[in-house]
Scaffold this motif. Structure first.
Motif, mmCIF file in Angstrom:
data_model
loop_
_atom_site.group_PDB
_atom_site.id
_atom_site.type_symbol
_atom_site.label_atom_id
_atom_site.label_comp_id
_atom_site.label_asym_id
_atom_site.label_seq_id
_atom_site.Cartn_x
_atom_site.Cartn_y
_atom_site.Cartn_z
ATOM 1 N N LEU A 167 -14.213 40.746 56.361
ATOM 2 C CA LEU A 167 -13.926 41.633 57.483
ATOM 3 C C LEU A 167 -12.659 41.277 58.233
ATOM 4 N N ALA A 168 -12.135 40.068 58.013
ATOM 5 C CA ALA A 168 -10.948 39.635 58.741
ATOM 6 C C ALA A 168 -10.130 38.669 57.898
ATOM 7 N N ILE A 169 -8.843 38.580 58.211
ATOM 8 C CA ILE A 169 -7.944 37.606 57.587
ATOM 9 C C ILE A 169 -7.801 36.422 58.540
ATOM 10 N N GLY A 170 -7.976 35.222 58.009
ATOM 11 C CA GLY A 170 -7.850 34.029 58.823
ATOM 12 C C GLY A 170 -9.034 33.080 58.599
ATOM 13 N N GLU A 171 -9.059 31.876 59.098
ATOM 14 C CA GLU A 171 -8.115 31.684 60.153
ATOM 15 C C GLU A 171 -6.751 31.296 59.591
ATOM 16 N N ARG A 181 3.099 36.246 55.986
ATOM 17 C CA ARG A 181 2.562 36.881 54.772
ATOM 18 C C ARG A 181 1.112 37.328 55.000
ATOM 19 N N GLN A 182 0.367 36.559 55.754
ATOM 20 C CA GLN A 182 -1.021 36.940 56.049
ATOM 21 C C GLN A 182 -1.085 38.057 57.087
ATOM 22 N N ILE A 183 -0.145 38.051 58.025
ATOM 23 C CA ILE A 183 -0.047 39.162 58.976
ATOM 24 C C ILE A 183 0.185 40.468 58.233
ATOM 25 N N ASP A 184 1.134 40.438 57.301
ATOM 26 C CA ASP A 184 1.468 41.652 56.547
ATOM 27 C C ASP A 184 0.279 42.139 55.720
ATOM 28 N N LEU A 185 -0.478 41.199 55.155
ATOM 29 C CA LEU A 185 -1.665 41.564 54.387
ATOM 30 C C LEU A 185 -2.715 42.195 55.302
#
Length: 222
Positions: free
Chosen positions: A67-71, A91-95
């Motif tokens: 449900l989320a990217i991170g941490e 790169r994770q922000i863009d994903l």
């Protein structure tokens, strides 16, 4: 209404919503009955190949129960260069933007850096600062840039700095978590409700509504 634990490293038998944090360098379990956040932590960047980890994350992040990217995020307390950390973070922000999934952020002595990146990237998805411990001035600055905040067991210490911050955060920007603590999420809710001088059931309902609004594309854990 379900009790929401937005960030934990330990799956619990307690009924409700739990986002179990999973580090991308390990094999993803794909337990369909559990919801996850999955990311490449700044502490792990030097130990693993960046391209391989981001490629794996790109695949795993598309699962319905992720449900989320991170941490993910930035940390000035480690010896990995901030430049390299920023590369991996972006790169994770863009994903997260591509998949329209919220970002769970680890930030240590880097709030100005993270604010700048958020402004520069012109992001649309919510950014949630997990394990938040900032003072009142920092909280006000972050609120001006539309961050969400997740508070953990540290609030139970009743430190004036964090109590002031909790009172400043609008309820629609708030979450709670256990992270790696053995404290029960119910204990954190109950204590926070006392500080906020509201009924704990009302607080639980508000956080549940926050979860529904921000994670509307996600599956709900049974």
């Amino acid at each position: 209404m379900k009790l929401v634990n937005i960030h934990t490293h330990h799956q619990s038998a307690v009924a409700g919503i739990q986002l179990v944090n999973y580090q991308i360098q390990f094999e993803f379990p794909e337990r369909q009955e559990q919801n996850y956040s999955v990311g490449f932590h700044p502490w792990d960047i030097k130990a693993f190949d960046q391209d391989q980890m981001i490629e794996k994350l790109t695949k795993v992040a598309q699962y319905k129960n992720v449900l989320a990217i991170g941490e993910c995020g930035l940390d000035r307390a480690i010896d990995t260069s901030l430049e390299l950390q920023e590369q991996v973070f972006i790169r994770q922000i863009d994903l997260a933007e591509k998949l329209k999934k919220p970002l769970i952020i680890h930030a240590v002595k880097t709030y100005p850096d993270i604010i700048k990146i958020k402004k520069d990237r012109k992001v649309e998805i919510p950014w949630i600062l997990h394990g938040y411990q900032g003072n009142l001035q920092t909280t006000k600055q972050l609120l001006n840039h539309n961050f969400h905040f997740s508070l953990g067991a540290r609030i139970l210490k009743n430190e004036n700095k964090l109590v002031q911050s909790l009172k400043e955060i609008p309820l629609d920007r708030l979450f709670f978590e256990t992270d790696e603590s053995s404290e029960k999420i119910e204990t954190i809710y109950t204590f926070a409700a006392q500080i906020l001088e509201i009924d704990s059931r009302d607080l639980k309902e508000t956080i549940w509504k926050n979860y529904q609004r921000i994670f509307e594309h996600g599956e709900v854990a049974r």
